[in-house]
Design a protein around this motif. Structure first.
Motif, PDB file in Angstrom:
ATOM      1  N   TRP A  24       0.840  -1.204   0.000  1.00 37.06           N
ATOM      2  CA  TRP A  24       0.000   0.000   0.000  1.00 37.06           C
ATOM      3  C   TRP A  24       0.874   1.252   0.000  1.00 37.06           C
ATOM      4  CZ3 TRP A  24      -4.337   2.250  -1.079  1.00 37.06           C
ATOM      5  CH2 TRP A  24      -4.659   3.465  -0.508  1.00 37.06           C
ATOM      6  N   ASP A  25       1.876   1.284   0.853  1.00 37.25           N
ATOM      7  CA  ASP A  25       2.770   2.442   0.911  1.00 37.25           C
ATOM      8  C   ASP A  25       3.491   2.645  -0.423  1.00 37.25           C
ATOM      9  OD1 ASP A  25       2.042   2.811   3.559  1.00 37.25           O
ATOM     10  OD2 ASP A  25       3.741   1.639   4.314  1.00 37.25           O
ATOM     11  N   GLU A  26       3.921   1.552  -1.043  1.00 35.24           N
ATOM     12  CA  GLU A  26       4.590   1.641  -2.342  1.00 35.24           C
ATOM     13  C   GLU A  26       3.633   2.162  -3.409  1.00 35.24           C
ATOM     14  OE1 GLU A  26       5.887  -2.358  -2.861  1.00 35.24           O
ATOM     15  OE2 GLU A  26       7.395  -2.195  -1.275  1.00 35.24           O
ATOM     16  N   TYR A  27       2.397   1.714  -3.367  1.00 31.79           N
ATOM     17  CA  TYR A  27       1.389   2.164  -4.324  1.00 31.79           C
ATOM     18  C   TYR A  27       1.124   3.660  -4.173  1.00 31.79           C
ATOM     19  CZ  TYR A  27      -3.280   3.040  -6.180  1.00 31.79           C
ATOM     20  OH  TYR A  27      -4.353   3.580  -6.828  1.00 31.79           O
ATOM     21  N   VAL A  28       0.938   4.113  -2.943  1.00 30.55           N
ATOM     22  CA  VAL A  28       0.666   5.530  -2.695  1.00 30.55           C
ATOM     23  C   VAL A  28       1.860   6.387  -3.135  1.00 30.55           C
ATOM     24  CG1 VAL A  28       0.261   7.269  -0.900  1.00 30.55           C
ATOM     25  CG2 VAL A  28      -1.015   5.115  -0.873  1.00 30.55           C
ATOM     26  N   ARG A  33       4.262  10.116  -7.083  1.00 26.33           N
ATOM     27  CA  ARG A  33       5.328  10.371  -8.045  1.00 26.33           C
ATOM     28  C   ARG A  33       4.763  10.624  -9.438  1.00 26.33           C
ATOM     29  NH1 ARG A  33       7.963   5.524  -8.164  1.00 26.33           N
ATOM     30  NH2 ARG A  33       6.780   5.000 -10.011  1.00 26.33           N
ATOM     31  N   ASP A  34       3.703   9.862  -9.811  1.00 29.40           N
ATOM     32  CA  ASP A  34       3.115   9.977 -11.142  1.00 29.40           C
ATOM     33  C   ASP A  34       1.971  10.993 -11.200  1.00 29.40           C
ATOM     34  OD1 ASP A  34       4.887   7.985 -11.836  1.00 29.40           O
ATOM     35  OD2 ASP A  34       3.393   6.379 -11.752  1.00 29.40           O
ATOM     36  N   CYS A  35       1.720  11.690 -10.092  1.00 30.81           N
ATOM     37  CA  CYS A  35       0.635  12.690 -10.013  1.00 30.81           C
ATOM     38  C   CYS A  35      -0.716  12.081 -10.393  1.00 30.81           C
ATOM     39  CB  CYS A  35       0.944  13.902 -10.877  1.00 30.81           C
ATOM     40  SG  CYS A  35       2.426  14.773 -10.377  1.00 30.81           S
ATOM     41  N   VAL A  36      -0.999  10.918  -9.814  1.00 30.91           N
ATOM     42  CA  VAL A  36      -2.254  10.202 -10.049  1.00 30.91           C
ATOM     43  C   VAL A  36      -2.984  10.072  -8.720  1.00 30.91           C
ATOM     44  CG1 VAL A  36      -3.233   7.995 -10.786  1.00 30.91           C
ATOM     45  CG2 VAL A  36      -1.211   8.900 -11.932  1.00 30.91           C
ATOM     46  N   GLU A  37      -4.295  10.221  -8.762  1.00 29.37           N
ATOM     47  CA  GLU A  37      -5.112  10.057  -7.555  1.00 29.37           C
ATOM     48  C   GLU A  37      -5.181   8.571  -7.204  1.00 29.37           C
ATOM     49  OE1 GLU A  37      -7.363  11.282  -4.374  1.00 29.37           O
ATOM     50  OE2 GLU A  37      -6.443  12.575  -5.885  1.00 29.37           O
ATOM     51  N   PRO A  38      -4.718   8.172  -6.016  1.00 28.67           N
ATOM     52  CA  PRO A  38      -4.760   6.747  -5.661  1.00 28.67           C
ATOM     53  C   PRO A  38      -6.186   6.287  -5.359  1.00 28.67           C
ATOM     54  CG  PRO A  38      -3.902   8.024  -3.831  1.00 28.67           C
ATOM     55  CD  PRO A  38      -4.095   8.975  -4.976  1.00 28.67           C
TER      56      PRO A  38
END
Length: 61
Positions: A24-28, A33-38
């Motif tokens: 989860w932390d890696e995903y967030v 980094r990619d400026c995407v809403e998780p």
């Protein structure tokens, strides 16, 4: 940092990796980094469960 604190920190990090909690932390971090809403944590865990079910890489059954 004391040796005991370093060991506890290392053990905690390994435990989080082994249980998948660190995913989860890696995903967030990747989303930031990619400026995407998780997605929500619940949706993320559901997605992980679905992936495991549909792609049983190393399961015996």
């Amino acid at each position: 940092m004391s040796l005991l604190a370093e060991r506890v920190s290392g053990a905690w990090r390994l435990l989080r990796q082994a249980t998948g909690e660190a995913k989860w932390d890696e995903y967030v971090a990747r989303c930031e980094r990619d400026c995407v809403e998780p997605m929500s944590r619940r949706a993320f865990e559901r997605h992980r469960a679905d992936e495991k079910e549909h792609n049983p890489q190393a399961r015996c059954c």
